[in-house]
Every structure is written in structure tokens, then in C-alpha cells.
Design an enzyme around this catalytic site. Structure first.
Site, PDB file in Angstrom:
ATOM      1  N   HIS A 354       0.835  -1.202   0.000  1.00  0.00           N
ATOM      2  CA  HIS A 354       0.000   0.000   0.000  1.00  0.00           C
ATOM      3  C   HIS A 354       0.871   1.254   0.000  1.00  0.00           C
ATOM      4  CE1 HIS A 354      -3.635   2.390   0.736  1.00  0.00           C
ATOM      5  NE2 HIS A 354      -2.832   3.154   1.478  1.00  0.00           N
ATOM      6  N   GLU A 355       1.792   1.329   0.952  1.00  0.00           N
ATOM      7  CA  GLU A 355       2.590   2.552   1.059  1.00  0.00           C
ATOM      8  C   GLU A 355       3.489   2.733  -0.163  1.00  0.00           C
ATOM      9  OE1 GLU A 355       1.600   4.500   3.208  1.00  0.00           O
ATOM     10  OE2 GLU A 355       0.480   3.068   4.400  1.00  0.00           O
ATOM     11  N   HIS A 358       1.774   4.323  -3.113  1.00  0.00           N
ATOM     12  CA  HIS A 358       1.623   5.775  -3.051  1.00  0.00           C
ATOM     13  C   HIS A 358       2.705   6.486  -3.872  1.00  0.00           C
ATOM     14  CE1 HIS A 358      -1.723   6.674  -0.428  1.00  0.00           C
ATOM     15  NE2 HIS A 358      -1.323   5.790   0.463  1.00  0.00           N
ATOM     16  N   GLU A 377      -5.720   7.719  -1.940  1.00  0.00           N
ATOM     17  CA  GLU A 377      -5.882   6.489  -1.159  1.00  0.00           C
ATOM     18  C   GLU A 377      -6.626   5.413  -1.939  1.00  0.00           C
ATOM     19  OE1 GLU A 377      -4.293   5.934   1.345  1.00  0.00           O
ATOM     20  OE2 GLU A 377      -3.864   7.831   2.345  1.00  0.00           O
ATOM     21  N   TYR A 437     -10.573   5.459   0.856  1.00  0.00           N
ATOM     22  CA  TYR A 437      -9.888   4.221   0.496  1.00  0.00           C
ATOM     23  C   TYR A 437     -10.802   3.295  -0.315  1.00  0.00           C
ATOM     24  CZ  TYR A 437      -6.237   5.310   3.981  1.00  0.00           C
ATOM     25  OH  TYR A 437      -5.221   5.895   4.698  1.00  0.00           O
TER      26      TYR A 437
END
Length: 613
Positions: A354-355, A358, A377, A437
């Protein structure tokens, strides 16, 4: 009359051209010298900032973010958390009481600006909570560059959210959003959102950062370390150079990214490896029994970057660092701060996936996430689930089935808030999560269902190709989606992002006769959609009948979930729709809406009919 008409026409054209001006983006170059007092958790800072105004506007003021001013009692962040009570972000409150209210005086965050100058001239400035407004000595004209110099000191706050000292895993300093950062300026004006706890925005910038800190510390950061042989952790043959105060100097550089973040701890270890045709990856963490799964990460991270590069566009930076620091996970330029004490490799990779994603949907495609958190998100969550599905295959109909089910369950609570709301202005922490999200992710899932997965993949690729290293908006993305698909999709974005209306289709009636079966479908919801109606025959063949929606005006031509027969369209104003399929009851096993389970229908009870013989 003719002359007046000509003048009016010229005025209209000039206004149109003014609104359709060429895209621009601002640019900044930071040079910082930072001297850290590790014992007192303070630092002295000096920075030179070259700021280029590429806009057509003359700027008479500029704004800086001072994020650490939020970490103290009675700050705007504290007030907002107190007002939300138990509905607020669980990391900022306990039992409805703001954690910021009890920060000790000596651990309050502070960024104390001593002075700021423009081209050597002292400037007047005022601090407005986490925003510093600076009155310029001379306007910054279009297509010109000015130089700001600044001196300040800072107190590293108690770790409450993302930044701070001594986090819950024992990392000494997590230095994120830690310096006076110039705000973004674009067609929407200055992005001067107060820091209440959510997201950030900034111009693309270059960074030259020198950090002096006790020689026993190891620093992890998003950037290129220029002197690894002089500091601890990166070079096994390093000879640490320290001054009389026993401090080593770390020299970092980074180009064309939104911010520079770093973290420091005496117990960090550094592991690194190269991704083929990808970045050099650094794992920065405390090596102990609670972080053992980091030893398993290399092959998964390697495949992760390869999948992301292939499906979403090439990662452009030379390095990326996964750093144990902060709370949960938060993305920054060329790095992320994440919790390190994972139970298993899948849990760790979920956070990394996930990170890391980004870097696409926050850094390279740098939308204003304070205004449109669903694009940041949500698109990131889509990429995360796409990659995790390939890294850890599951028996699911598609990579996003769990997200669709979570959305259905959430809707039953009756607390949904529109995704279009500004990030910090959601009233309920859970509602913010689902608006940004989940609905942001499902925005792409539903588009894939409407236009076909191949068209969605092409849209994502073209979005990257046209807009990476820029600041796109939802209008830019929608333009590409409509161009690739040939469809009108504005209706969908309006329903899905601007409202809390829901999708609810069902099978109302099934009638069998000697040669065919007539099925009546009904729209019980408020969001119209095209329908993929599926049939499983008695001999287990799957057939699909596509029922287009009138508003798209162009119909889906292909999809990865198999071939289909296109039926007459369903007008969005029409409550019911009947189709006749050339199969008898004896030839049928199951009838259903969307066997692929992509449509975010909130009531599945009437979507499937088992044909009982």
C-alpha cells in the site's frame, strides 16, 4: 451592431482562452543544514529555498506549512479530535479523549521561525496555526525565480501521528513533515489546508539536506546518501567521521519529489538489494525477534516493483526505502515509514504494497490529496489489492472481491459520507476511510466493470504516461477514461464520488416456457449501471448477456471475464428490464447478475436464482 458583436465575440474568446491556459506547475529547490540535539530531541535548521513561479500570476505572498505546530494541546488538530470524540481517528484519541491534550509541555511540537528573507531582504510573516503567511518584499513575477533564506529551531514532538520521538516500536526519531515546507500554488490557488491529521500536498522539489547527528545513529531517508563511507550502517568498510561534539554528517540529495523525510535510530540495520530494471531498495529496521519477517521480504518486494512497473507505469526514482518508523504507515518521497513488528510476511507486504503504491498515486501522480483523498488512497488501494492478489493468490472471483464485500457491510451502518468531501472535513473516521480508500478503489473496480478491464488497464497506463510528475485532477483522469472507452462516464463519477447513492439491482421474476426463459430485472437502487447477466447451463457452461446502460452511449466491447452477447440498452429512467434467453428450464442451472462479483450491489439476496429441476 456588427462592431458590438465583434467586440463581444472577442471578449468571449479571450475569456475562454484564459480558462483554457496551458498547464503549469511550480518548482522549488531546498538546501538545508540541520544540527540535531539527540539528547533533547531538538534541532537547529537553516535553509535556502529557490522558488520558481511558473504560473501566469504575480505572487505577492507565499505560504509555508509548519506541521509540527499541530502536536500540542488546544491545537486545531486537538480541537478537531476532541470534537469528534470516539468517532475520530483511533490513533489520535483513546476512549474519545484526544491524545494531544496530554502532551507534556517539553514534548510539544514546535517550529520556531527566527527570520525569513527574500533575496536578502527581511520579510514580515505571521503564524496561523500550522500555516505561515509570508508577505513578500517584491512580487514574484510569472516565469521568474526568487530565493528565500530562513533560520529556525524545532522541538521533535511526542509521537502521536506519523512524526515524533520514541514511537511505540522504540524508534528514536521519525522526521516527517519536519521542515518549513512551501505550499503548492496552482489554478486553484494556494493549497493552505491546516494540518488536522490527514494528507499533504506540495510542489515537486529538489533537496540537498545535510544532517548533523550523534555518530551512533543510523539514518534512513528517501533520497540518495552521498557519503555512505563516512557514516554508520550503509558501508561495512565505513570509517565514521565525527566532529568534536561526536556528531557525524549525513549528506542526502533527491530530485523532483514532493518532500524529504528521514528517521534516525541507534539500533537500525540496513539491508539493500536491486530490483531488475527497478530501484535499489533499502530495508531500514531494528533487527530483533519481532521483525524477523523482514528477512523474507526481498523476493516479494522485487516482484512487487516488477508488477507495479508493468501494470501502472515505471517507477522513476533511483531508490526506495522501507523504514520502520511512525505509526501504521505513511508515504513520503522515495520512502515510507511503516510499523515493523509484523506477524507474517503477508501482513508486512500488505503494508509495504500500500505505502509503496503511493509512489505512483501520491508522488509521481501528485494529486491534491487534501482535496481529493479518494484519488490518492483509493487508487493506491486498488494497486495494493491488484499486486497482493498476484503475490498471494486467493480463491476469489477477482482481486477486489473483499473490498466490495466490505463496502456492502459498511453501507448497512448508515454513516456513509460522500467521497467528494475534503479529507480533513469528514465527521467520522470510519466514514473517511470508506469514502477515500474503499470508494476510491471501487471507483476503478466499477469502471473496469463498465468499460472492460482491458480499457481500464489502458486508461491507467495513459494516465501515467500523460500525467506522471505532474499534478492531475479527477477531470484529467476522467478525460482519459472517456477517450479510451468512447463512453460518457460523467454520470458515474457524479453518482459515485459526489453522492452516497447505492447500486441495487435484482432478479424480479423468471418465467419458463417450452423453448426459452424470460427474466425480468429490476433496479431498486439510485445508481444506474450496465448489467452483465450470467447464465450457468446444466452442463456448467457460463454465458454472459451484456445489457448496456443508455447513458454510456457506447457499449463495452470486450472484457477479461469472457465473451458476451450485447442486448438492447436499458434506459436509466426505466425501472424494469426483460430479456429472453434461448434456454429451457431443464437446460439451466443458475441465473445471476455479474458472476465476476465486481458490481458493488448493496443487496445480493435477489441477484442469484438457482434453477431447481
Amino acid at each position: 451592431m456588427k462592431k458590438s458583436a465583434a467586440i463581444l465575440f472577442a471578449f468571449i474568446i479571450s475569456q475562454f482562452q484564459a480558462q483554457q491556459g496551458a498547464y503549469y506547475q511550480q518548482a522549488a529547490k531546498y538546501k538545508m543544514d540541520i544540527d540535531v540535539n539527540a539528547e533533547k530531541f531538538t534541532y537547529q535548521g537553516n535553509q535556502t529555498l529557490e522558488y520558481t513561479n511558473n504560473s501566469p500570476d504575480e505572487l505577492n505572498v507565499v505560504y509555508f506549512h509548519l506541521y509540527w505546530n499541530a502536536f500540542k494541546p488546544n491545537s486545531m488538530m486537538d480541537q478537531r479530535v476532541a470534537g469528534q470524540g470516539k468517532n475520530g481517528d483511533y490513533r489520535l484519541q483513546k476512549d474519545g479523549v484526544s491524545r494531544l491534550a496530554s502532551i507534556p509541555k517539553d514534548q510539544e511540537g514546535a517550529q520556531n521561525i527566527h527570520w525569513i528573507k527574500q533575496n536578502g531582504k527581511d520579510l514580515k510573516f505571521e503564524i496561523q496555526e500550522t500555516i505561515m503567511k509570508v508577505y513578500l518584499a517584491e512580487p514574484i513575477k510569472p516565469n521568474s525565480t526568487t530565493t528565500f533564506t530562513m533560520d529556525w529551531d524545532a522541538v521533535i514532538p511526542q509521537q502521536i501521528r506519523r512524526s515524533g520521538r520514541n514511537n511505540r516500536e522504540g524508534v528514536d526519531m521519525t522526521m516527517t513533515q519536519w521542515y518549513p515546507k512551501i505550499a503548492e500554488y496552482d489554478y486553484d490557488g494556494w493549497a493552505t489546508f491546516d494540518y488536522i491529521g490527514r494528507e499533504f500536498h506540495a510542489p515537486f522539489s529538489d533537496f540537498d539536506v545535510t544532517i548533523k547527528i550523534n555518530k551512533d545513529y543510523v539514518v534512513g531517508a528517501g533520497g540518495i546518501l552521498e557519503n555512505p563511507a563516512e557514516v554508520k550502517g550503509y558501508d561495512t568498510n565505513a570509517k565514521i567521521i565525527a566532529d568534536k561534539s561526536k556528531k557525524a554528517v549525513w549528506k542526502w540529495k533527491a530530485s523532483n519529489m514532493l518532500d524529504f523525510a528521514w528517521s534516525a535510530d541507534r539500533d537500525y540495520v540496513i539491508k539493500s538489494f536491486d530490483v531488475p530494471e527497478g530501484p535499489k531498495v533499502f530495508l531500514v529496521y531494528q533487527q530483533n525477534d519481532k521483525t524477523k519477517v523482514w528477512e523474507e521480504a526481498q523476493p516479494y518486494v522485487t516482484k512487487y516493483f516488477q508488477l507495479m512497473n508493468s501494470h501502472f507505469g515505471k517507477y522513476v526514482y533511483p531508490t526506495y526505502a522501507f523504514i520502520q518508523g511512525g505509526d501504521g504507515g505513511m508515504e513520503y518521497g522515495m520512502c515510507t515509514m511503516i510499523l515493523g513488528e509484523a506477524k507474517d510476511i503477508k501482513g508486512l507486504m500488505g503494508l509495504m504494497a500500500h505505502e509503496g503504491a503511493h509512489s505512483w498515486y501520491q508522488q509521481m501522480l501528485a494529486t491534491n490529496e487534501s482535496m481529493r483523498p479518494w484519488m490518492d488512497e483509493g487508487f493506491t488501494s486498488y494497486a495494493e489489492n491488484y499486486v497482493m492478489y498476484h503475490l498471494f493468490p486467493e480463491e476469489l472471483p477477482n482481486p477486489f472481491a473483499n473490498t466490495v464485500n466490505a463496502y456492502r457491510n459498511f453501507i448497512k451502518k448508515g454513516i456513509e459520507e460522500p467521497a467528494v468531501w475534503l479529507g480533513d472535513h469528514h465527521d467520522n473516521g470510519t466514514s473517511y476511510t470508506y469514502a477515500s480508500y474503499v470508494k476510491g478503489e471501487l471507483y476503478l473496480v466499477e469502471l473496469g466493470y463498465i468499460m472492460g478491464e482491458q480499457n481500464l488497464a489502458e486508461t491507467l497506463k495513459q494516465y501515467y504516461d500523460q500525467w506522471h510528475m505532474k499534478h492531475p485532477s479527477d477531470r484529467d483522469f476522467l478525460h482519459i477514461a472517456q477517450k479510451v472507452s468512447g463512453m460518457d462516464l460523467k454520470w458515474f463519477q457524479n453518482y459515485w464520488i459526489n453522492t452516497t447513492k447505492t447500486i441495487d439491482y435484482g432478479i424480479k421474476d423468471v418465467k419458463y416456457d417450452a423453448k426459452s426463459t424470460m427474466v425480468t430485472l429490476v433496479n431498486n437502487g439510485q445508481v444506474p449501471m450496465p448489467i452483465d447477466f450470467n447464465v450457468m447451463t446444466a452442463d456448467k457452461k457460463i454465458l454472459t448477456y451484456q445489457i448496456p446502460l443508455s447513458m454510456t452511449h457506447t457499449w463495452k466491447e470486450k472484457d477479461v471475464y469472457g465473451e458476451f452477447k450485447t442486448m438492447p440498452y436499458w434506459p436509466w429512467t426505466q425501472k424494469e428490464y426483460t430479456l429472453t434467453i434461448p434456454y429451457t428450464k431443464a437446460q439451466l442451472s443458475v441465473l445471476g447478475i455479474d458472476f465476476s462479483q465486481r458490481i458493488a450491489d448493496v443487496n445480493m439476496d435477489d441477484n442469484i436464482v438457482e434453477v431447481k429441476q
